[in-house]
Design an enzyme around this catalytic site. Structure first.
Site, short mmCIF file in Angstrom:
data_model
loop_
_atom_site.label_atom_id
_atom_site.label_comp_id
_atom_site.label_asym_id
_atom_site.label_seq_id
_atom_site.Cartn_x
_atom_site.Cartn_y
_atom_site.Cartn_z
CE LYS A 97 -4.01 2.14 0.36
NZ LYS A 97 -3.49 3.25 -0.47
CD GLN A 118 2.99 4.55 2.49
OE1 GLN A 118 3.61 5.51 2.08
NE2 GLN A 118 1.79 4.66 3.03
CE LYS A 133 4.60 7.39 -1.83
NZ LYS A 133 3.66 7.69 -0.73
N GLY A 172 -2.78 8.20 -4.24
CA GLY A 172 -2.22 9.40 -4.83
C GLY A 172 -1.01 9.89 -4.06
CG ASP A 173 3.20 10.97 -3.09
OD1 ASP A 173 4.05 11.78 -3.50
OD2 ASP A 173 3.21 10.52 -1.93
CG ASN A 247 -4.68 16.38 -0.33
OD1 ASN A 247 -4.30 15.82 0.68
ND2 ASN A 247 -5.94 16.43 -0.70
#
Length: 380
Positions: A97, A118, A133, A172-173, A247
């Site tokens: 993930k 992560q 990632k 998203g990133d 964001n």
């Protein structure tokens, strides 16, 4: 890094030398591992059952790294070629993930660093999720909607064979918002002929979650609130500078205003904007429209509201009580940390992955005005 006994120091040094030889020219990845390894070495030493298992060596070698070509056609009919990646680092407790980043700086080192971190971020949630990632060296800035759609679809043509709801769930990133996720998810559905939750960050109308866009920025401020409780303070009335205008930064600013804080600054890749009287909710709404709809620069926002614009600068020179790095990795260095302290900053909380360089926390913690170090990582 925690203090190491002489034998542990030797073990740590030997391990890092080994890792540097195996991963040359990957400074971001080595930086992330160095921070974690300093805590893992003494932990293993104090738990005999983990000794002799090569825990660090297993932990720092990805399960696999997929690299692929992404070929797409721009609006002038020219064929463009980018490089795509997916780093699947560790799925010990669940499917991989982690986000997808579209930015010219994307390379194996940055994605390995992000995927490595992560692993721990996901495990600390208590959910059965591994770490991964991915992304591409594609720059969405200046591209039309149709060009971004073609790229996302071409990217998913290859990525689809490596992901799935029980295998690897991207998100998203940087450079990948709800629009890009929607284009990729639409292609995934066509390829698989099924509607499954293979990618997070979707629009609510086609399977997304409420509050997903706000989660990281809001979470950061909830964390700041808890930090301040430790020293019997509140956020209301405090002056806050925030890096970034994406964001995380947008919703960190929104929640700061809701909690009574004063947002003095935001920044993007072209510069920083300084509002001496504070950014209002109306002004923040305009920032969101410029960045999310117009895909423009904060220079436009500064010009419209006649605010001080600092081209090619970050906001760390602005006097404040709280600094919130919310843009990207290694955006706050040692010199800037010293500058924050000199200008009265007492608290730093981090939104994204490792926004401070390895040297930055030293002056921050050694100049702490309270018994609690002011620099704390959030990384939701």
């Amino acid at each position: 890094m925690s203090a190491l006994a002489p034998a542990q120091e030797l073990q740590f040094t030997e391990f890092m030398e080994y890792l540097e030889q195996k991963n040359p020219h990957q400074p971001e990845f080595l930086q992330a591992v160095r921070e974690v390894a300093g805590y893992v070495v003494p932990f293993i030493a104090s738990h005999p059952k983990y000794q002799g298992k090569s825990i660090l060596y297993q932990l720092t070698e990805p399960d696999r790294i997929v690299q692929f070509r992404v070929t797409w056609v721009d609006d002038q009919g020219r064929v463009q070629v980018n490089r795509g990646y997916r780093v699947q680092f560790n799925n010990t407790i669940g499917p991989y993930k982690g986000g997808l980043r579209f930015h010219p700086s994307v390379n194996a080192s940055i994605l390995k660093f992000l995927a490595f971190e992560q692993i721990f971020k996901n495990s600390l949630t208590g959910l059965p999720l591994g770490g991964g990632k991915g992304g591409a060296d594609f720059n969405p800035k200046g591209k039309t909607d149709t060009e971004i759609m073609r790229f996302c679809q071409a990217f998913m043509l290859e990525l689809a064979r490596h992901v799935g709801p029980h295998t690897d769930v991207p998100a998203g990133d940087i450079g990948v918002g709800q629009r890009e996720v929607g284009y990729m998810f639409g292609m995934y559905r066509k390829l698989r002929n099924e509607h499954t939750g293979v990618i997070t960050g979707k629009g609510i109308s086609y399977g997304g979650s409420k509050l997903r866009p706000e989660a990281t920025g809001y979470g950061l401020l909830f964390f700041v609130e808890e930090m301040l409780k430790e020293i019997n303070e509140i956020l209301a009335g405090k002056k806050v500078v925030i890096s970034g205008a994406g964001n995380v930064a947008q919703y960190a600013a929104e929640k700061t205003l809701q909690m009574g804080g004063i947002v003095l600054a935001l920044s993007d890749s072209k510069g920083a904007v300084y509002a001496k009287e504070g950014i209002t909710e109306e002004m923040l709404a305009r920032v969101m429209h410029i960045k999310n709809v117009e895909r423009g620069s904060l220079k436009t926002f500064a010009d419209e509201y006649k605010l001080l614009y600092m081209p090619a600068e970050r906001p760390w020179s602005i006097p404040c009580d709280i600094a919130l790095p919310c843009a990207t990795q290694n955006e706050l260095n040692e010199q800037e940390a010293k500058q924050l302290i000199a200008n009265g900053c007492k608290h730093v909380a981090e939104g994204p992955n490792t926004p401070s360089t390895a040297q930055a926390p030293l002056p921050l913690t050694t100049h702490a005005p309270h018994k609690h170090p002011p620099t704390t990582r959030h990384n939701p």
